[in-house]
Design an enzyme around this catalytic site. Sequence first.
Site, PDB file in Angstrom:
ATOM      1  N   GLU A   1      53.738  92.072  20.571  1.00  0.00           N
ATOM      2  CA  GLU A   1      53.183  92.945  19.524  1.00  0.00           C
ATOM      3  C   GLU A   1      54.323  93.716  18.886  1.00  0.00           C
ATOM      4  O   GLU A   1      55.019  94.489  19.548  1.00  0.00           O
ATOM      5  CB  GLU A   1      52.142  93.902  20.106  1.00  0.00           C
TER       6      GLU A   1
ATOM      7  N   GLU B   1      48.622  96.095  27.350  1.00  0.00           N
ATOM      8  CA  GLU B   1      48.912  97.532  27.444  1.00  0.00           C
ATOM      9  C   GLU B   1      48.045  98.263  28.478  1.00  0.00           C
ATOM     10  O   GLU B   1      47.456  99.308  28.198  1.00  0.00           O
ATOM     11  CB  GLU B   1      48.773  98.195  26.074  1.00  0.00           C
TER      12      GLU B   1
END
Length: 795
Positions: A500, A425
């Site tokens: 995720e 991220e």
Amino acid sequence: MRIFFALFVLLAGFTGLAQAPRERVNFDDGWKFHLGHAADPHRDFNYGIGNILAKTGDAANTCIKMEFDDRSWTTVQLPHDWVVGLPFAHVSNGDVDAHGYRAVGALFPENSIGWYRKSFRVDRADSGKRFVLQFDGIFRDSKVWINNIYLGGHFSGYSGSAYDITDFLRFGGKNTIVVRVDASQYEGWFYEGAGIYRHAWLNVMNNIHLANQGGVYVHSTVNGDQATVTVESQVENDGLTKPSDVSVSAYITDREGRKVTEASTGAKVDLSVRSPQLWSLENPYLYRAVVLVRSGGRVVDSQTVRFGIRTVTIDKDKGLFLNGKPTKIQGVCCHQDHAGVGSALPDYLQYYRIQLLKEMGVNAYRTSHNPPTPELLDACDSLGMLVLDETRLLNSGAEYGADFEWLILRDRNHPSVFMWSIGNEEWVIQTSTTGKLIAQHQLQRQQRLDPSRTSTYAANVGNVFRGVNEVIPVRGFNYHLNGIDPYRAEHPDQPIMGSEMASTVSTRSIYEKDTVNAYVPDYDSVYPPWASTAEQWWTIAANREWFMGGFAWTGFDYRGEPTPYRWPNINSHFGIMDMCGYAKTVYYYYQSWWTNKDVLHIAPHWNWKGNEGRELPVWINTNGDNVELFLNGKSLGKKDMPRNGHLEWMVAYAPGKLEAVAYKKGKKITAAVETTGDPYKLVISPSKSTLNFDGQDAVVLNITVVDKQGREVPDAKDLLHFSIKGPARIIGVGNGDPTSHEPDQFAPGEWQRRLFGGKCQVIVQSAMELTKGKNPIVFSVEGAGLQGASVGLAK
């Protein structure tokens, strides 16, 4: 080899060091610890005032000085996390919030510097050896000295460091190591702890030796009933002379130590293993590669590497294959802390946690968002768990690039590691040209050091290709479920996985929203805007052959990132299990569809005094074909179970017994929850019955309370007190309450914790300093008005 600490006993009389070609000595015991101060050099033992950089060996008037009197400092054993014992601090700061409101970081200079000292002696007879001090992890920004001489520093708290101390040792005399740890700058956005929170080692070897970093690389291919195991070795010579006759050989043994190949000589050798036992999730078989370095007609160094023979194949249309078998990733992401001990976990806890995940049906573990401790990978190797091994930052610069190389060299022999993750991220750069270039250089590093694997990147974007995703071999999706199908349609040649998923939030044993105590219902029903329920994401994954599966956020609750609340909530609700490893309702959803076990679970509990007649949502998780629900013997209806789903009833509460009856392929399965009486008797459930008296082994003691009929009371909140006798000590307590501000650690004789949802946990570790006698270990628990309990632990 034996090194003696603190008492400064010489090694004379011990011949192991002189005979063994290489020794790896645990360096965890005998450390002294004291907090410093990040803003006041006078309270930081004059660090910054004394000019310690002017001359080599001049430690000025600081605690780096060998003669410094550290007798008033606290004696600690590594791994050590000093933050877990700090108070909570309610301040208006997002980073403090994300770290679980512990009073550490730049706003708390009095708690953010830690000093460690350790003294030891080495026999004069061993002065011809090479000595390397190794730290598996220090959080963070550490600086290390020995005998007043600066060895070096290490920036990240998640990668290891090593220092050759040979030139600076005083053989036959006292040696003193000093470590300064600066945790005033956060590295992540979750609880990180602080200190020498992983193991320390003293590696002793010949001047001619296998490289300490990546000296042996073992990888294999399988063709029919024969495997070819390649062993690559790198030898270094740190001596002042160059020998003329150095050779390297390698052979393989089975796990019992029997040779399965003959020795072959060379820095890179191919060894054939007929009818190999393949490492798998069900049978994690580990061979050993033994590498020998010879010089002058004798073995001067050796290393034994555990490895597994297995194949990993990634198909863009059919997903992941392990040993040719289709394997859908049923994974979880996990941070590294645990109840009671913070980030400083005894090795046994790694195995305990992985076993809990396997019982749920998990087959893969993502080390989010940093390199794990080596013992975590050892547990995954031994128990059969795939690992997505992740580096801390997407950064190809000298420092973080070197950290990524260190990670690969350290972990590439582990059969559990099936893929690398180059980052997570990185919203600032992930869709830019800069992010793409960084990714390309990190991928080059990975392929150079470990061409046997590939990499992914955990991208929190949907149908976006620009940037890192242009070059990453396996596209990782963090959430953005609506983007998966469009991305697949536009990029059909790129394999896709859920790096995720989920981020469902729930509080174990709490079944209604409670904004005062910051609790959320213990169902698979609440999630933040970016996330989904477990059922939503897994239904997508299960129904798409090309989708490799994914990693749910998270396997366990962890300190920090309180969501959806803030203070007084001090840890996450994301876990499928809580901080102690106690199952939430969503655990049984995953277990229903990730295992072949007979699963039937009812939520909520049935202790709702004062709520008679109130309609309660009842969730059933099962892999049965259908379920009939009964309240006090009366049927409330029968329903078919949808694949990858769950069932719900609304039931008017009445005390008594709520029972479910399911049929799975004709087999009857039953489960029930009952209204219990008041708490009466405490029950201790140890995770094992023995404890090695080695100063390292640990055991988890799970505490519950039952009523007079022996039924566990699921809503008990009693305050309990703990004591222990014998060669062991309590090192941490917890109960899984995400809003509890009770201490995790206490002074000896003062240990206590409340039950939460009828449970709490005590972690006990053997104590070397107490093992001289033959007294047994006896742990006891008591609470006001309750019948206490005791349990013995044998050696």
